[in-house]
Design a protein around this motif. Sequence first.
Motif, PDB file in Angstrom:
ATOM      1  N   HIS A 357      41.871  41.785  28.184  1.00 24.00           N
ATOM      2  CA  HIS A 357      42.509  41.760  26.874  1.00 24.00           C
ATOM      3  C   HIS A 357      42.461  40.369  26.234  1.00 24.00           C
ATOM      4  O   HIS A 357      43.205  40.090  25.312  1.00 24.00           O
ATOM      5  CB  HIS A 357      43.959  42.225  26.995  1.00 24.00           C
ATOM      6  N   ARG A 358      41.591  39.507  26.750  1.00 23.83           N
ATOM      7  CA  ARG A 358      41.489  38.151  26.208  1.00 23.83           C
ATOM      8  C   ARG A 358      40.080  37.895  25.690  1.00 23.83           C
ATOM      9  O   ARG A 358      39.104  38.090  26.415  1.00 23.83           O
ATOM     10  CB  ARG A 358      41.831  37.100  27.283  1.00 23.83           C
ATOM     11  N   VAL A 359      39.986  37.479  24.421  1.00 26.02           N
ATOM     12  CA  VAL A 359      38.679  37.093  23.874  1.00 26.02           C
ATOM     13  C   VAL A 359      38.251  35.762  24.479  1.00 26.02           C
ATOM     14  O   VAL A 359      37.118  35.598  24.938  1.00 26.02           O
ATOM     15  CB  VAL A 359      38.745  36.990  22.331  1.00 26.02           C
ATOM     16  N   HIS A 360      39.162  34.810  24.499  1.00 26.51           N
ATOM     17  CA  HIS A 360      38.912  33.526  25.141  1.00 26.51           C
ATOM     18  C   HIS A 360      39.541  33.569  26.534  1.00 26.51           C
ATOM     19  O   HIS A 360      40.759  33.614  26.675  1.00 26.51           O
ATOM     20  CB  HIS A 360      39.512  32.387  24.307  1.00 26.51           C
ATOM     21  N   LYS A 361      38.708  33.562  27.532  1.00 26.49           N
ATOM     22  CA  LYS A 361      39.182  33.782  28.906  1.00 26.49           C
ATOM     23  C   LYS A 361      39.571  32.441  29.536  1.00 26.49           C
ATOM     24  O   LYS A 361      38.705  31.585  29.733  1.00 26.49           O
ATOM     25  CB  LYS A 361      38.102  34.479  29.723  1.00 26.49           C
ATOM     26  N   PRO A 362      40.857  32.252  29.862  1.00 26.39           N
ATOM     27  CA  PRO A 362      41.298  30.971  30.437  1.00 26.39           C
ATOM     28  C   PRO A 362      40.696  30.735  31.818  1.00 26.39           C
ATOM     29  O   PRO A 362      40.534  31.671  32.611  1.00 26.39           O
ATOM     30  CB  PRO A 362      42.819  31.128  30.510  1.00 26.39           C
ATOM     31  N   MET A 363      40.408  29.474  32.105  1.00 28.55           N
ATOM     32  CA  MET A 363      39.763  29.125  33.365  1.00 28.55           C
ATOM     33  C   MET A 363      40.635  29.480  34.559  1.00 28.55           C
ATOM     34  O   MET A 363      40.122  29.900  35.608  1.00 28.55           O
ATOM     35  CB  MET A 363      39.420  27.633  33.373  1.00 28.55           C
ATOM     36  N   TRP A 364      41.967  29.343  34.430  1.00 25.63           N
ATOM     37  CA  TRP A 364      42.835  29.629  35.574  1.00 25.63           C
ATOM     38  C   TRP A 364      42.765  31.106  35.963  1.00 25.63           C
ATOM     39  O   TRP A 364      42.816  31.441  37.153  1.00 25.63           O
ATOM     40  CB  TRP A 364      44.283  29.227  35.264  1.00 25.63           C
ATOM     41  N   ALA A 365      42.609  31.994  34.967  1.00 26.69           N
ATOM     42  CA  ALA A 365      42.528  33.423  35.272  1.00 26.69           C
ATOM     43  C   ALA A 365      41.195  33.759  35.947  1.00 26.69           C
ATOM     44  O   ALA A 365      41.146  34.594  36.863  1.00 26.69           O
ATOM     45  CB  ALA A 365      42.708  34.236  33.996  1.00 26.69           C
ATOM     46  N   ILE A 366      40.120  33.099  35.494  1.00 30.70           N
ATOM     47  CA  ILE A 366      38.822  33.283  36.157  1.00 30.70           C
ATOM     48  C   ILE A 366      38.910  32.805  37.608  1.00 30.70           C
ATOM     49  O   ILE A 366      38.409  33.456  38.525  1.00 30.70           O
ATOM     50  CB  ILE A 366      37.721  32.516  35.392  1.00 30.70           C
ATOM     51  N   ALA A 367      39.589  31.656  37.804  1.00 38.31           N
ATOM     52  CA  ALA A 367      39.749  31.114  39.162  1.00 38.31           C
ATOM     53  C   ALA A 367      40.531  32.078  40.046  1.00 38.31           C
ATOM     54  O   ALA A 367      40.215  32.250  41.238  1.00 38.31           O
ATOM     55  CB  ALA A 367      40.454  29.764  39.103  1.00 38.31           C
ATOM     56  N   VAL A 368      41.558  32.731  39.485  1.00 41.92           N
ATOM     57  CA  VAL A 368      42.338  33.712  40.246  1.00 41.92           C
ATOM     58  C   VAL A 368      41.440  34.851  40.719  1.00 41.92           C
ATOM     59  O   VAL A 368      41.509  35.288  41.881  1.00 41.92           O
ATOM     60  CB  VAL A 368      43.507  34.259  39.398  1.00 41.92           C
ATOM     61  N   CYS A 369      40.566  35.334  39.823  1.00 38.57           N
ATOM     62  CA  CYS A 369      39.660  36.420  40.199  1.00 38.57           C
ATOM     63  C   CYS A 369      38.687  35.985  41.298  1.00 38.57           C
ATOM     64  O   CYS A 369      38.433  36.735  42.250  1.00 38.57           O
ATOM     65  CB  CYS A 369      38.887  36.909  38.979  1.00 38.57           C
ATOM     66  N   VAL A 370      38.143  34.767  41.167  1.00 39.09           N
ATOM     67  CA  VAL A 370      37.221  34.270  42.184  1.00 39.09           C
ATOM     68  C   VAL A 370      37.930  34.126  43.527  1.00 39.09           C
ATOM     69  O   VAL A 370      37.408  34.547  44.577  1.00 39.09           O
ATOM     70  CB  VAL A 370      36.616  32.916  41.753  1.00 39.09           C
ATOM     71  N   VAL A 371      39.145  33.580  43.522  1.00 42.20           N
ATOM     72  CA  VAL A 371      39.903  33.378  44.768  1.00 42.20           C
ATOM     73  C   VAL A 371      40.267  34.715  45.408  1.00 42.20           C
ATOM     74  O   VAL A 371      40.160  34.882  46.630  1.00 42.20           O
ATOM     75  CB  VAL A 371      41.171  32.540  44.495  1.00 42.20           C
ATOM     76  N   THR A 372      40.694  35.686  44.596  1.00 40.52           N
ATOM     77  CA  THR A 372      41.108  36.975  45.172  1.00 40.52           C
ATOM     78  C   THR A 372      39.911  37.768  45.691  1.00 40.52           C
ATOM     79  O   THR A 372      40.037  38.496  46.682  1.00 40.52           O
ATOM     80  CB  THR A 372      41.904  37.805  44.146  1.00 40.52           C
ATOM     81  N   VAL A 373      38.743  37.642  45.040  1.00 39.00           N
ATOM     82  CA  VAL A 373      37.546  38.273  45.593  1.00 39.00           C
ATOM     83  C   VAL A 373      37.209  37.657  46.951  1.00 39.00           C
ATOM     84  O   VAL A 373      36.926  38.369  47.930  1.00 39.00           O
ATOM     85  CB  VAL A 373      36.340  38.129  44.637  1.00 39.00           C
ATOM     86  N   CYS A 374      37.260  36.334  47.028  1.00 39.99           N
ATOM     87  CA  CYS A 374      37.001  35.650  48.301  1.00 39.99           C
ATOM     88  C   CYS A 374      38.032  36.049  49.358  1.00 39.99           C
ATOM     89  O   CYS A 374      37.700  36.227  50.537  1.00 39.99           O
ATOM     90  CB  CYS A 374      36.995  34.135  48.101  1.00 39.99           C
ATOM     91  N   ALA A 375      39.301  36.192  48.932  1.00 39.69           N
ATOM     92  CA  ALA A 375      40.349  36.607  49.865  1.00 39.69           C
ATOM     93  C   ALA A 375      40.092  38.021  50.367  1.00 39.69           C
ATOM     94  O   ALA A 375      40.255  38.317  51.569  1.00 39.69           O
ATOM     95  CB  ALA A 375      41.711  36.523  49.186  1.00 39.69           C
ATOM     96  N   ASP A 376      39.676  38.926  49.463  1.00 36.70           N
ATOM     97  CA  ASP A 376      39.402  40.311  49.857  1.00 36.70           C
ATOM     98  C   ASP A 376      38.306  40.390  50.910  1.00 36.70           C
ATOM     99  O   ASP A 376      38.470  41.019  51.960  1.00 36.70           O
ATOM    100  CB  ASP A 376      39.008  41.126  48.623  1.00 36.70           C
ATOM    101  N   VAL A 377      37.163  39.719  50.657  1.00 37.50           N
ATOM    102  CA  VAL A 377      36.061  39.779  51.619  1.00 37.50           C
ATOM    103  C   VAL A 377      36.409  39.032  52.909  1.00 37.50           C
ATOM    104  O   VAL A 377      35.922  39.376  53.992  1.00 37.50           O
ATOM    105  CB  VAL A 377      34.747  39.254  51.014  1.00 37.50           C
ATOM    106  N   SER A 378      37.288  38.028  52.815  1.00 37.05           N
ATOM    107  CA  SER A 378      37.703  37.289  54.010  1.00 37.05           C
ATOM    108  C   SER A 378      38.583  38.150  54.904  1.00 37.05           C
ATOM    109  O   SER A 378      38.397  38.201  56.130  1.00 37.05           O
ATOM    110  CB  SER A 378      38.454  36.012  53.615  1.00 37.05           C
ATOM    111  N   PHE A 379      39.554  38.848  54.311  1.00 41.18           N
ATOM    112  CA  PHE A 379      40.405  39.733  55.107  1.00 41.18           C
ATOM    113  C   PHE A 379      39.596  40.897  55.676  1.00 41.18           C
ATOM    114  O   PHE A 379      39.868  41.362  56.786  1.00 41.18           O
ATOM    115  CB  PHE A 379      41.574  40.247  54.265  1.00 41.18           C
ATOM    116  N   PHE A 380      38.607  41.366  54.923  1.00 38.50           N
ATOM    117  CA  PHE A 380      37.707  42.391  55.453  1.00 38.50           C
ATOM    118  C   PHE A 380      36.974  41.865  56.685  1.00 38.50           C
ATOM    119  O   PHE A 380      36.805  42.571  57.680  1.00 38.50           O
ATOM    120  CB  PHE A 380      36.694  42.806  54.380  1.00 38.50           C
TER     121      PHE A 380
END
Length: 480
Positions: A357-380
């Motif tokens: 829902h954001r036209v301008h995507k804040p860097m902190w939110a992108i970082a959250v997505c990158v970290v949580t993807v890494c966390a998901d594959v790490s716990f897997f």
Amino acid sequence: MESESESQQWRRPRLNNYALACALLASTNSILLGYDIGVMSGAALFIKQDLHISSVQHEILVGSLNLFSLIGSLASGKTSDCIGRRYTIVLAAAAFFAGALLMGLAPSYPFLIAGRAVAGVGVGYSLMIAPLYTAEVSPAVTRGFLTSLPEVFINVGILLGYVVNYALSGLSPRLNWRLMLGLAAVPAVAIAAGVIAMPESPRWLIMKGRAAEAQAVLRRTSETDEEADTRLEEITKAAAADSSDSHGRGVWRELLRPPPPLRRILIAAVGINFFMQASGNDAVVYYTPAVFESAGIRSRRGLVGVTVIMGVVKTSFVLISALFLDHYGRRPLLLLGSMGQALSLFGLGLGSKFLEHRVHKPMWAIAVCVVTVCADVSFFSIGLGPITWVYSSEIFPTRLRAQGSSVAVSVNRLVSGVVSMSFLSVSERISFGGTFLVLGGIMVVASIFFYFMLPETRGKSLEEIGALFQDKHPKTTEMT
């Protein structure tokens, strides 16, 4: 309560060098699957650009390997019982070699799918046979570590695929994806040659009445002759009991109409394989560039570079899990991994929803997505990744192990194919965020299933594990 000597044993399990060499050789076949998963995540971007394929064709391209691997996994049980575990590994490498050549030389989309089909058959064989062979060769005290090596090598292959993607991404789209896919043929030849030097599984040799050869292998994979003789006696008694219990019934008839203990084993093996792929891990890895692109990362080289970081994290955690699997046991790491995946997927889903829902995507939110993807594959990589192969290969009785494992791995491949081939379509309907929230809910259900249905198996011989499923409530048996 464990005695002090038992506690010391778990802290310092002694690795038999010959068993380790056998496990390493068998597990190298898994590099090919990992390489395909990793390299396809980036190659698909350039295939789409070069061949102008649609999103549906993209899904079919990615998921077809998993569906065709169903053929190999279904056939692997009978094949490995007939020609042996070792030559089945060679057969898997040969199929992947042929598939990689077809993909690398493909002039069009149909030829590319044909290559995926051939390689998929090899993947199906490999996924079942590598952990099964390793479990049958390994001493009980280090079986968890050694049998998790195929998953370690899958992750090494994924990382290698990411690195090749990054290295070749600057070439022409007409050339780079063909090189990315075709390079897998090179290690396939080396793997097939190396596996020829391996000994055959002692349990398969006993099944074929070749006790002297089995004893020779056991002496090399045991620390003492007394340990080898004890293992030989256990295997021989278990094989005789299996033959007696079958009452002349065929393996498939017994698997399709199982007695209660075998039914519980099947539920456990099929369940853990189902949830391994229902977690969406393969799809997340395959479509990571698409996920990050929707999050706001636009550069193709940047997308591939982020996947390299994810691959390093994923490989690091699977190594940690493998090293501690025989110390802490299967259940604690499996429950930690599945609950961690649930939390990571919920976080990824919420982060993705925010960015939608954001036209301008804040860097902190992108970082959250990158970290949580890494966390998901790490716990897997801590839980479901290595432990699925360990558990599936060790809980079946000797007579049913190959074909029982092939049933469980077939479910794994079917679910993986369905998830991979529907991930983009589902995400287009309910968004990436919605898809990740659904996957998080699936992992909550998985955690409950693991708690109640999977007993601890660490430190027990393959012949002792069957007793854990005799009780109607396996969770009460050695849960800690």
